[in-house]
Design an enzyme around this catalytic site. Structure first.
Site, PDB file in Angstrom:
ATOM      1  N   ARG A 166       1.571  -2.026   0.652  1.00 40.54           N
ATOM      2  CA  ARG A 166       0.606  -2.923   0.014  1.00 40.54           C
ATOM      3  C   ARG A 166       0.194  -4.056   0.950  1.00 40.54           C
ATOM      4  O   ARG A 166       0.980  -4.519   1.768  1.00 40.54           O
ATOM      5  CB  ARG A 166       1.201  -3.512  -1.272  1.00 40.54           C
ATOM      6  CG  ARG A 166       1.610  -2.466  -2.296  1.00 40.54           C
ATOM      7  CD  ARG A 166       2.256  -3.072  -3.530  1.00 40.54           C
ATOM      8  NE  ARG A 166       2.663  -2.042  -4.470  1.00 40.54           N
ATOM      9  CZ  ARG A 166       3.839  -1.431  -4.439  1.00 40.54           C
ATOM     10  NH1 ARG A 166       4.728  -1.774  -3.511  1.00 40.54           N
ATOM     11  NH2 ARG A 166       4.136  -0.501  -5.323  1.00 40.54           N
ATOM     12  N   GLN A 191      -3.848  -0.971  -1.029  1.00 44.34           N
ATOM     13  CA  GLN A 191      -2.721  -0.165  -0.568  1.00 44.34           C
ATOM     14  C   GLN A 191      -3.162   1.033   0.249  1.00 44.34           C
ATOM     15  O   GLN A 191      -4.339   1.422   0.254  1.00 44.34           O
ATOM     16  CB  GLN A 191      -1.901   0.318  -1.766  1.00 44.34           C
ATOM     17  CG  GLN A 191      -2.682   1.200  -2.729  1.00 44.34           C
ATOM     18  CD  GLN A 191      -1.856   1.594  -3.943  1.00 44.34           C
ATOM     19  OE1 GLN A 191      -1.410   2.739  -4.038  1.00 44.34           O
ATOM     20  NE2 GLN A 191      -1.654   0.651  -4.874  1.00 44.34           N
ATOM     21  N   HIS A 210      -7.206   1.564  -0.104  1.00 44.30           N
ATOM     22  CA  HIS A 210      -7.905   1.691  -1.381  1.00 44.30           C
ATOM     23  C   HIS A 210      -7.272   0.790  -2.427  1.00 44.30           C
ATOM     24  O   HIS A 210      -6.159   0.276  -2.253  1.00 44.30           O
ATOM     25  CB  HIS A 210      -7.867   3.147  -1.873  1.00 44.30           C
ATOM     26  CG  HIS A 210      -6.488   3.672  -2.153  1.00 44.30           C
ATOM     27  ND1 HIS A 210      -5.632   4.078  -1.155  1.00 44.30           N
ATOM     28  CD2 HIS A 210      -5.805   3.847  -3.317  1.00 44.30           C
ATOM     29  CE1 HIS A 210      -4.499   4.508  -1.686  1.00 44.30           C
ATOM     30  NE2 HIS A 210      -4.570   4.351  -3.008  1.00 44.30           N
ATOM     31  N   HIS A 251      -1.126   4.920   1.955  1.00 41.77           N
ATOM     32  CA  HIS A 251       0.057   5.774   1.967  1.00 41.77           C
ATOM     33  C   HIS A 251       0.281   6.324   3.372  1.00 41.77           C
ATOM     34  O   HIS A 251      -0.679   6.617   4.093  1.00 41.77           O
ATOM     35  CB  HIS A 251      -0.101   6.908   0.960  1.00 41.77           C
ATOM     36  CG  HIS A 251      -0.491   6.430  -0.407  1.00 41.77           C
ATOM     37  ND1 HIS A 251       0.295   5.556  -1.132  1.00 41.77           N
ATOM     38  CD2 HIS A 251      -1.597   6.666  -1.160  1.00 41.77           C
ATOM     39  CE1 HIS A 251      -0.316   5.293  -2.282  1.00 41.77           C
ATOM     40  NE2 HIS A 251      -1.455   5.941  -2.318  1.00 41.77           N
TER      41      HIS A 251
END
Length: 405
Positions: A281, A93, A262, A95
């Site tokens: 994801r 995933q 990560h 962000h």
């Protein structure tokens, strides 16, 4: 100081033992406990006497946050804190930046997708830089390995099926080369990805059996095999071939900025982040995957050393003074400032800095806080003092600075 009841998350990758054991609860728990949230995010706020921390702050933001922080962060607490325990890998995933999160949130709203819908990418308009500090030995995949190191790794695997991808990266040893090989891996048809994963796994198994794995690759090879057992044939296993494998000892921290790919693999830690629940994801999960959106947010810059180097912090007043060790985890994040306080003998600590702040006890006892418990200190509340037992440990999370314009 008000005791917080955390919001609990029971994801399948969680542990039935780690967080209950930390808090002195019966083990094993009847279900995996993955996270306990100490914060004010509306999808999972901690509570005080049954009232959400987000509601408490919203009712009186000046008291909760103080004038400057309330104005700068639009009457919301800018950080959140989690205790996290992983028995198996979390999803691969990343962000988003704040700009992408705002755009994505508004777009999904315009499509009428409910904020809690499983196919929702953006649950708020915020970015999510994060710091994880290990409470037990902790393993993670974090950031793209420098291309030359990855080429050496792929050469050692020596798979004919991998060679075209290896050559693709060799021809362009930079961010764009990493983008090309990762995109190729993650967009393979499922059957093709499964065949390639099986080939890599077979080769790694033979190398381990023959004792031909280079010493510096041993933990990486074992990590890839563990992932393939948990998620057989998943293209995320191929993506993991490109990432740094990081082993943290208790007290060590890992910082991940926006766009950093990560996956946390195993262990227990305390996680501090901007007040967001936005996750894109790309594999290693049964949850919603949006590969095009993940590719849009990813930062393909190699991350040579993601581990945070701590620095001593001038301690708050303590009696006796030499009983307390304080260190901070410096990060670029404006939303949070993280300190760890450890008592070598019984002592009283004066928490002179004003709120807003959250304190989480991770070992022993500090005042009314046992291990696994957290507390909220509002900006206009007296921070008071804590009687820390010998061997106890707490984390203090405060706002680092006003937003940069």
């Amino acid at each position: 100081m008000d005791i917080l009841s955390p919001a609990e998350r029971t994801y399948a990758w969680g542990s039935r033992v780690a967080l209950p054991q930390l808090s002195g609860e019966p083990t094993p728990a009847p279900y995996p406990i993955a996270e306990r949230w100490f914060g004010a995010h509306p999808t999972g706020p901690a509570t005080i006497d049954g009232v959400g921390l987000n509601e408490i702050i919203s009712a009186d933001p000046i008291r909760g946050l103080g004038d400057e922080i309330a104005d700068a962060y639009e009457d919301t607490l800018p950080f959140m804190v989690k205790l996290l325990a992983a028995d198996r890998a979390l999803s691969l995933q990343a962000h988003p930046s704040r700009a992408i999160a705002t755009e994505g949130y508004d777009h999904e709203n315009s499509l009428g997708i409910a904020v809690d819908a499983p196919n929702r990418n953006y649950r708020d308009r915020n970015h999510k830089p994060e710091l994880i500090v290990a409470l037990t030995p902790f393993r993670a995949l974090a950031g793209f390995r420098p291309p030359a190191d990855t080429i050496g790794f792929l050469d050692a695997i020596d798979s004919d099926r991998l060679r075209p991808y290896r050559d693709m990266l060799d021809a362009q040893r930079d961010d764009e080369g990493l983008r090309a090989i990762f995109t190729s891996f993650i967009t393979l048809p499922r059957s093709s990805a499964a065949e390639l994963v099986d080939d890599v796994v077979s080769r790694l198994v033979r190398m381990l059996a023959d004792g031909t794995v280079p010493a510096d690759m041993l933990s990486v090879c074992k990590g890839i095999l563990e992932l393939s057992e948990q998620y057989p044939g998943d293209s995320g296993v191929l993506g993991a071939l490109l990432l740094n494998l990081v082993d943290l000892e208790p007290g060590e921290g890992l910082y991940l900025g926006e766009g950093s790919l990560h996956a946390y693999l195993s262990g227990m830690g305390i996680e501090i982040m901007a007040n967001s629940d936005n996750v894109l994801r790309g594999g290693l999960t049964s949850k919603h995957i949006d590969v095009p959106e993940l590719l849009r947010v990813l930062d393909f810059s190699p991350l040579a050393r993601p581990v945070v180097t701590t620095s001593p912090e001038f301690p708050p007043n303590a009696e006796p003074a030499d009983a307390l060790e304080v260190e901070r985890y410096p990060t670029p994040a404006e939303e949070f400032y993280v300190s760890r306080l450890r008592a070598s003998s019984d002592c009283r600590v004066e928490l002179e800095d004003p709120g807003p702040q959250i304190i989480v006890c991770t070992r022993g006892r500090a005042g009314d806080l046992a291990a696994g418990a957290g507390a909220w200190i509002a900006a206009e509340a007296s921070a008071g003092s804590l009687d820390m037992e010998a061997g106890s440990e707490i984390f203090r999370i405060r706002v680092a600075q006003m937003p940069r314009t």
